[in-house]
Design a protein around this motif. Structure first.
Motif, mmCIF file in Angstrom:
data_model
loop_
_atom_site.group_PDB
_atom_site.id
_atom_site.type_symbol
_atom_site.label_atom_id
_atom_site.label_comp_id
_atom_site.label_asym_id
_atom_site.label_seq_id
_atom_site.Cartn_x
_atom_site.Cartn_y
_atom_site.Cartn_z
ATOM 1 N N LEU A 41 69.881 30.528 51.702
ATOM 2 C CA LEU A 41 69.833 31.671 52.606
ATOM 3 C C LEU A 41 70.643 32.833 52.033
ATOM 4 O O LEU A 41 71.800 32.686 51.664
ATOM 5 N N MET A 42 70.027 34.027 52.000
ATOM 6 C CA MET A 42 70.690 35.212 51.460
ATOM 7 C C MET A 42 70.989 36.268 52.526
ATOM 8 O O MET A 42 71.786 37.173 52.313
ATOM 9 N N GLY A 43 70.318 36.181 53.663
ATOM 10 C CA GLY A 43 70.584 37.178 54.699
ATOM 11 C C GLY A 43 69.697 36.994 55.917
ATOM 12 O O GLY A 43 68.636 36.343 55.849
ATOM 13 N N LEU A 44 70.150 37.564 57.029
ATOM 14 C CA LEU A 44 69.385 37.612 58.280
ATOM 15 C C LEU A 44 69.333 39.072 58.705
ATOM 16 O O LEU A 44 70.378 39.708 58.886
ATOM 17 N N VAL A 45 68.131 39.602 58.860
ATOM 18 C CA VAL A 45 67.962 41.035 59.091
ATOM 19 C C VAL A 45 67.343 41.254 60.461
ATOM 20 O O VAL A 45 66.249 40.747 60.745
ATOM 21 N N GLY A 46 68.063 42.025 61.308
ATOM 22 C CA GLY A 46 67.584 42.319 62.654
ATOM 23 C C GLY A 46 67.278 43.792 62.840
ATOM 24 O O GLY A 46 67.271 44.578 61.879
ATOM 25 N N ALA A 47 67.030 44.187 64.077
ATOM 26 C CA ALA A 47 66.621 45.559 64.401
ATOM 27 C C ALA A 47 67.606 46.577 63.846
ATOM 28 O O ALA A 47 68.821 46.439 64.016
ATOM 29 N N GLY A 48 67.066 47.609 63.174
ATOM 30 C CA GLY A 48 67.890 48.666 62.608
ATOM 31 C C GLY A 48 68.386 48.378 61.213
ATOM 32 O O GLY A 48 68.879 49.280 60.522
ATOM 33 N N MET A 49 68.259 47.127 60.730
ATOM 34 C CA MET A 49 68.716 46.766 59.391
ATOM 35 C C MET A 49 67.581 46.914 58.384
ATOM 36 O O MET A 49 66.403 46.982 58.757
ATOM 37 N N ILE A 50 67.940 46.967 57.119
ATOM 38 C CA ILE A 50 66.948 47.185 56.066
ATOM 39 C C ILE A 50 66.987 46.047 55.048
ATOM 40 O O ILE A 50 67.983 45.344 54.901
ATOM 41 N N PHE A 51 65.854 45.893 54.317
ATOM 42 C CA PHE A 51 65.779 44.930 53.218
ATOM 43 C C PHE A 51 64.652 45.356 52.294
ATOM 44 O O PHE A 51 63.791 46.168 52.655
ATOM 45 N N GLY A 52 64.659 44.814 51.084
ATOM 46 C CA GLY A 52 63.598 45.124 50.131
ATOM 47 C C GLY A 52 63.881 44.522 48.780
ATOM 48 O O GLY A 52 65.025 44.138 48.476
ATOM 49 N N ALA A 53 62.838 44.442 47.962
ATOM 50 C CA ALA A 53 62.975 43.847 46.631
ATOM 51 C C ALA A 53 63.898 44.663 45.750
ATOM 52 O O ALA A 53 64.555 44.127 44.848
ATOM 53 N N VAL B 92 81.480 20.067 54.374
ATOM 54 C CA VAL B 92 80.228 20.450 55.032
ATOM 55 C C VAL B 92 80.478 20.852 56.478
ATOM 56 O O VAL B 92 79.939 21.858 56.960
ATOM 57 N N GLU B 93 81.309 20.084 57.177
ATOM 58 C CA GLU B 93 81.587 20.376 58.586
ATOM 59 C C GLU B 93 82.259 21.750 58.721
ATOM 60 O O GLU B 93 81.983 22.505 59.654
ATOM 61 N N GLU B 94 83.129 22.084 57.757
ATOM 62 C CA GLU B 94 83.782 23.382 57.776
ATOM 63 C C GLU B 94 82.774 24.494 57.516
ATOM 64 O O GLU B 94 82.798 25.556 58.176
ATOM 65 N N ARG B 95 81.837 24.270 56.581
ATOM 66 C CA ARG B 95 80.803 25.268 56.295
ATOM 67 C C ARG B 95 79.922 25.498 57.524
ATOM 68 O O ARG B 95 79.565 26.642 57.831
ATOM 69 N N LEU B 96 79.602 24.425 58.223
ATOM 70 C CA LEU B 96 78.774 24.541 59.431
ATOM 71 C C LEU B 96 79.495 25.358 60.492
ATOM 72 O O LEU B 96 78.894 26.248 61.121
ATOM 73 N N ASP C 133 66.964 25.140 58.027
ATOM 74 C CA ASP C 133 67.500 26.470 57.716
ATOM 75 C C ASP C 133 69.027 26.443 57.673
ATOM 76 O O ASP C 133 69.646 27.029 56.779
ATOM 77 N N ILE C 134 69.620 25.784 58.671
ATOM 78 C CA ILE C 134 71.081 25.712 58.740
ATOM 79 C C ILE C 134 71.635 24.919 57.556
ATOM 80 O O ILE C 134 72.654 25.270 56.958
ATOM 81 N N ALA C 135 70.924 23.835 57.191
ATOM 82 C CA ALA C 135 71.349 23.021 56.051
ATOM 83 C C ALA C 135 71.314 23.843 54.759
ATOM 84 O O ALA C 135 72.225 23.759 53.922
ATOM 85 N N ASN C 136 70.265 24.661 54.596
ATOM 86 C CA ASN C 136 70.166 25.507 53.396
ATOM 87 C C ASN C 136 71.320 26.504 53.333
ATOM 88 O O ASN C 136 71.871 26.774 52.264
ATOM 89 N N ALA C 137 71.677 27.073 54.488
ATOM 90 C CA ALA C 137 72.778 28.038 54.528
ATOM 91 C C ALA C 137 74.107 27.372 54.241
ATOM 92 O O ALA C 137 75.026 27.999 53.696
ATOM 93 N N CYS C 138 74.236 26.094 54.596
ATOM 94 C CA CYS C 138 75.512 25.371 54.439
ATOM 95 C C CYS C 138 75.550 24.521 53.176
ATOM 96 O O CYS C 138 76.512 23.757 52.983
ATOM 97 N N CYS C 139 74.509 24.638 52.324
ATOM 98 C CA CYS C 139 74.455 23.849 51.082
ATOM 99 C C CYS C 139 74.616 22.354 51.385
ATOM 100 O O CYS C 139 75.476 21.670 50.813
ATOM 101 N N ALA C 140 73.838 21.879 52.327
ATOM 102 C CA ALA C 140 73.907 20.476 52.742
ATOM 103 C C ALA C 140 72.486 19.988 53.004
ATOM 104 O O ALA C 140 71.526 20.771 52.990
ATOM 105 N N ASN C 141 72.350 18.686 53.256
ATOM 106 C CA ASN C 141 71.024 18.182 53.591
ATOM 107 C C ASN C 141 70.816 18.168 55.108
ATOM 108 O O ASN C 141 71.771 18.194 55.880
ATOM 109 N N ARG C 142 69.562 18.115 55.516
ATOM 110 C CA ARG C 142 69.219 18.243 56.931
ATOM 111 C C ARG C 142 69.799 17.105 57.762
ATOM 112 O O ARG C 142 70.254 17.319 58.896
ATOM 113 N N VAL C 143 69.826 15.894 57.223
ATOM 114 C CA VAL C 143 70.323 14.735 57.978
ATOM 115 C C VAL C 143 71.803 14.924 58.322
ATOM 116 O O VAL C 143 72.238 14.653 59.452
ATOM 117 N N THR C 144 72.577 15.403 57.344
ATOM 118 C CA THR C 144 74.010 15.623 57.578
ATOM 119 C C THR C 144 74.231 16.691 58.643
ATOM 120 O O THR C 144 75.070 16.527 59.544
#
Length: 389
Positions: free
Chosen positions: A246-258, A317-321, A350-361
């Motif tokens: 995960l590199m970012g979460l973009v909501g209303a008013g925010m910008i992104f692009g290649a 992992v728990e601290e990252r979460l 998605d949360i596992a990807n952001a926390c560099c962990a596996n989904r089961v954990t």
């Protein structure tokens, strides 16, 4: 009788005893051996009394100095309280106002004397009172200051947005005995923020809206920047092992692009139904105003990415979460009674990807947090955080 008068009378008593001794020595019928002994006792008692009075006198002077110091400090505190640049209130544990400074009286359009004794909840619009009541009740369970974003209503006046910081004062047994309220009117700040958003929005307001459904992959062009009009977009890349990062979460008013990344693999996925507006890179190069208005938005994206990188560097992992949930609270949180609702729905993957962990954990730790009461879910399966701070 004050101490000064008492001290004077002991000195008179000493003089009278001395005179009496002089008179008694010339009386012929007084036994010569009795008189010295009697007057010695009286003299000793008088001296003891005089020493006690002097000590009492000195203690009284010290007490007067202490009282004067305390009165000076009390007046200094009162002056600071009254001249504070923000509205300041003190209430009991139930929110009944006990003291209020001039700024509070002016802000709420009511004199100071009439503020005392009124519930602070009276200055919250009726439809919004229940969340504030809930926060007051929660203060008994928290040792931290509570910050609220609420609407307040002046007496016979307007409704205005305000930030409210509430601190609980406790006795030695830990029971809340009073609440201190710092209130700031943020109407001007809201107007400024809305104006800053409008400056960019006004340039692109009549442009076509690009619409994407939840889960759609958004096509990116190196000559194009998108501003989110509605919804949430997830930005991510893939590492050599094929795992998504995960590199970012973009909501209303925010910008992104290649053009805002040097990553070879970079994708944007709609986390909800999304509406976007496009800005071509040539427009940015040709407009100084547009460039200046976009700069804070670019800075916002960089800061967000840095926050995600810092989270991925945590050892456990728990601290990252925990830190990622707090990140989501800051970026997407909506205050509700008893907690903060995350406005986006992320899967455990998605949360596992952001926390560099596996989904089961992550699933195991999320279940643990739910059992501990740190998180819960609403009817739409949105996460509700009960994190302090």
């Amino acid at each position: 009788m004050n101490l000064e008068m008492f001290f004077q009378r002991t000195e008179v008593l000493q003089k009278r005893l001395a005179d009496l001794y002089q008179t008694a020595t010339i009386l012929p019928w007084m036994p010569s051996e009795m008189l010295p002994k009697a007057f010695e006792e009286l003299h000793h008692s008088s001296k003891t009394l005089q020493l006690a009075v002097e000590e009492l006198y000195h203690q009284n002077e010290e007490l007067i100095r202490s009282q004067n110091f305390l009165e000076t400090e009390r007046q200094r505190y009162q002056d600071l309280f009254e001249s504070a640049p923000d509205a300041y209130l003190m209430t009991n544990a139930s929110g009944i106002i006990q003291e209020a400074n001039q700024k509070a009286a002016k802000l709420l359009n009511i004199s100071q004397q009439f503020l005392v004794g009124k519930p602070i909840i009276n200055f919250v619009p009726i439809a919004e009172r229940q969340p504030v009541r809930s926060e007051i009740n929660r203060l008994a369970e928290s040792d931290r200051n509570t910050e609220l974003l609420v609407n307040l209503q002046q007496r016979h006046g307007d409704i205005f947005p305000a930030t409210v910081t509430v601190a609980a004062v406790r006795n030695q047994q830990g029971k809340v005995i009073s609440l201190h309220w710092l209130i700031r009117n943020i109407t001007e700040r809201h107007q400024w923020e809305e104006a800053k958003i409008d400056n960019v929005t006004s340039i692109i307001k009549d442009r076509r809206l690009y619409k994407y459904a939840k889960g759609d992959n958004i096509s990116l062009s190196p000559l194009q920047i998108f501003q989110v009009h509605r919804g949430w977009v997830k930005l991510s890349t893939f590492c050599e092992t094929g795992e998504e990062v995960l590199m970012g979460l973009v909501g209303a008013g925010m910008i992104f692009g290649a053009s805002m990344t040097s990553l070879k693999i970079y994708q944007a996925i709609a986390l909800s139904d999304v509406e976007l507006q496009s800005i071509h890179s040539s427009e940015i190069a040709a407009s100084t105003q547009l460039s200046q208005e976009l700069l804070p938005k670019i800075n916002q994206r960089l800061q967000q990415t840095e926050s995600l990188l810092a989270i991925s560097g945590k050892r456990q992992v728990e601290e990252r979460l925990y830190y990622f949930l707090d990140f989501l609270k800051q970026e997407t949180g909506e205050p509700i009674p008893g907690g903060t609702r995350l406005s986006i729905r992320l899967t455990h993957e998605d949360i596992a990807n952001a926390c560099c962990a596996n989904r089961v954990t992550i699933t195991r730790f999320m279940s643990k947090l739910k059992q501990q009461g740190v998180i819960s879910f609403d009817a739409q399966k949105h996460i509700i955080l009960h994190l302090d701070g």
